[in-house]
Scaffold this motif. Structure first.
Motif, short mmCIF file in Angstrom:
data_model
loop_
_atom_site.label_atom_id
_atom_site.label_comp_id
_atom_site.label_asym_id
_atom_site.label_seq_id
_atom_site.Cartn_x
_atom_site.Cartn_y
_atom_site.Cartn_z
N SER A 241 16.34 2.88 -6.69
CA SER A 241 15.73 3.45 -5.50
C SER A 241 14.22 3.26 -5.63
CB SER A 241 16.09 4.93 -5.39
OG SER A 241 15.45 5.49 -4.27
N PHE A 242 13.67 2.30 -4.91
CA PHE A 242 12.25 2.00 -5.00
C PHE A 242 11.44 2.94 -4.13
CE2 PHE A 242 14.25 -2.07 -6.04
CZ PHE A 242 13.53 -2.45 -7.15
N VAL A 243 10.26 3.30 -4.60
CA VAL A 243 9.28 4.00 -3.76
C VAL A 243 8.71 2.98 -2.79
CG1 VAL A 243 7.08 5.25 -3.74
CG2 VAL A 243 8.74 5.67 -5.57
N ILE A 244 8.39 1.80 -3.30
CA ILE A 244 7.96 0.65 -2.49
C ILE A 244 8.74 -0.55 -3.00
CG2 ILE A 244 6.05 -0.84 -1.80
CD1 ILE A 244 4.16 1.54 -2.24
N GLU A 245 9.54 -1.15 -2.13
CA GLU A 245 10.38 -2.30 -2.47
C GLU A 245 9.53 -3.47 -2.98
OE1 GLU A 245 13.78 -2.88 -2.15
OE2 GLU A 245 14.20 -0.84 -1.50
N PRO A 246 10.10 -4.33 -3.83
CA PRO A 246 9.38 -5.53 -4.27
C PRO A 246 8.96 -6.38 -3.06
CG PRO A 246 11.35 -5.19 -5.59
CD PRO A 246 11.42 -4.22 -4.44
N HIS A 247 7.69 -6.72 -3.03
CA HIS A 247 7.16 -7.53 -1.93
C HIS A 247 5.80 -8.11 -2.32
CE1 HIS A 247 4.79 -3.89 -1.30
NE2 HIS A 247 4.03 -4.58 -0.48
N LEU A 248 5.26 -8.98 -1.47
CA LEU A 248 3.90 -9.50 -1.64
C LEU A 248 2.97 -8.67 -0.77
CD1 LEU A 248 4.28 -13.39 -1.46
CD2 LEU A 248 3.82 -11.99 -3.48
N ARG A 249 1.80 -8.31 -1.33
CA ARG A 249 0.80 -7.62 -0.53
C ARG A 249 -0.53 -8.36 -0.61
NH1 ARG A 249 0.10 -1.88 -3.64
NH2 ARG A 249 -0.86 -2.67 -5.53
N PHE A 250 -1.38 -8.07 0.32
CA PHE A 250 -2.67 -8.74 0.46
C PHE A 250 -2.47 -10.25 0.63
CE2 PHE A 250 -3.86 -5.20 -2.61
CZ PHE A 250 -4.21 -4.31 -1.60
N VAL A 251 -1.44 -10.64 1.35
CA VAL A 251 -1.10 -12.05 1.53
C VAL A 251 -2.28 -12.80 2.15
CG1 VAL A 251 0.46 -13.67 2.66
CG2 VAL A 251 1.36 -11.54 1.70
N ALA B 281 1.26 13.22 -7.28
CA ALA B 281 0.37 14.26 -6.79
C ALA B 281 -0.01 14.00 -5.34
CB ALA B 281 -0.88 14.31 -7.66
N GLY B 282 0.17 12.76 -4.92
CA GLY B 282 -0.18 12.37 -3.57
C GLY B 282 0.01 10.88 -3.40
N SER B 283 -0.62 10.34 -2.38
CA SER B 283 -0.53 8.90 -2.17
C SER B 283 -1.76 8.42 -1.41
CB SER B 283 0.73 8.54 -1.38
OG SER B 283 0.68 9.08 -0.08
N ASN B 284 -2.00 7.13 -1.51
CA ASN B 284 -3.06 6.47 -0.76
C ASN B 284 -2.45 5.33 0.03
OD1 ASN B 284 -5.42 7.87 -1.52
ND2 ASN B 284 -5.53 6.76 -3.44
N ALA B 285 -2.94 5.12 1.24
CA ALA B 285 -2.47 4.00 2.06
C ALA B 285 -3.07 2.72 1.52
CB ALA B 285 -2.88 4.21 3.51
N VAL B 286 -2.19 1.77 1.14
CA VAL B 286 -2.62 0.47 0.66
C VAL B 286 -1.76 -0.59 1.34
CG1 VAL B 286 -2.89 -1.05 -1.34
CG2 VAL B 286 -3.31 1.40 -1.59
N ASP B 287 -2.37 -1.44 2.13
CA ASP B 287 -1.69 -2.55 2.79
C ASP B 287 -0.41 -2.08 3.50
OD1 ASP B 287 -1.75 -5.28 3.48
OD2 ASP B 287 -0.31 -5.79 1.91
N GLY B 288 -0.50 -0.95 4.19
CA GLY B 288 0.61 -0.47 4.99
C GLY B 288 1.66 0.34 4.24
N HIS B 289 1.41 0.68 2.98
CA HIS B 289 2.36 1.46 2.18
C HIS B 289 1.67 2.69 1.60
CE1 HIS B 289 5.58 -1.55 2.10
NE2 HIS B 289 4.61 -2.44 2.05
#
Length: 141
Positions: free
Chosen positions: A97-107, A60-68
């Motif tokens: 096909s990732f919406v957001i690739e696997p990664h660490l956030r809030f490091v 429905a939408g998106s929110n900005a979280v840690d640059g994504h």
């Protein structure tokens, strides 16, 4: 697992849902009918119901979280790190096909986590995450 959740989601095609949840995510199948199928999503009951004409555009939408741009709404589960790593490797191996690739956030911050977002064939957004210390980080502020 204490207090497993139950979640029912709309899908446009049960065969596609079975291929994704049963095949790609390796979720065991439970009960089913011509209009719905249960999956064991890491100890939780996920029910895919066919709803004619349903096909999400991704969210429905998106929110900005840690640059994504995090898709909203979304659902998923918290896994231990070895299980999360294994899932990320399996998803990469089948060219997800990732919406957001696997990664660490809030490091280096409270709540540091490994995360990844993807869509099922009907456009439902899923997040899989992991914490190095789930007890101390899941609800850290």
């Amino acid at each position: 697992m204490p207090n497993p959740f139950h979640l029912a989601i709309p899908v446009h095609d049960l065969a596609a849902a079975r291929a994704f949840y049963g095949g790609v995510l390796a979720c065991p199948e439970g009960r089913s009918s011509a209009q719905w199928v249960d999956f064991n999503l890491y100890g939780h009951q996920l029910v895919c119901h066919v709803v004619e004409g349903t096909r999400a555009t991704s969210s429905a939408g998106s929110n900005a979280v840690d640059g994504h741009a995090v898709p909203v709404p979304h659902f998923g589960v918290v896994l231990d790190r070895p299980e999360w790593n294994s899932l990320a490797e399996r998803l990469r191996a089948v060219a997800t096909s990732f919406v957001i690739e696997p990664h660490l956030r809030f490091v280096g911050q409270p709540g540091e986590q490994a995360t990844m977002f993807l869509l099922d064939p009907s456009g439902n957004a899923l997040e899989f995450k992991s914490f190095a210390d789930i007890e101390g980080q899941l609800f850290a502020t």
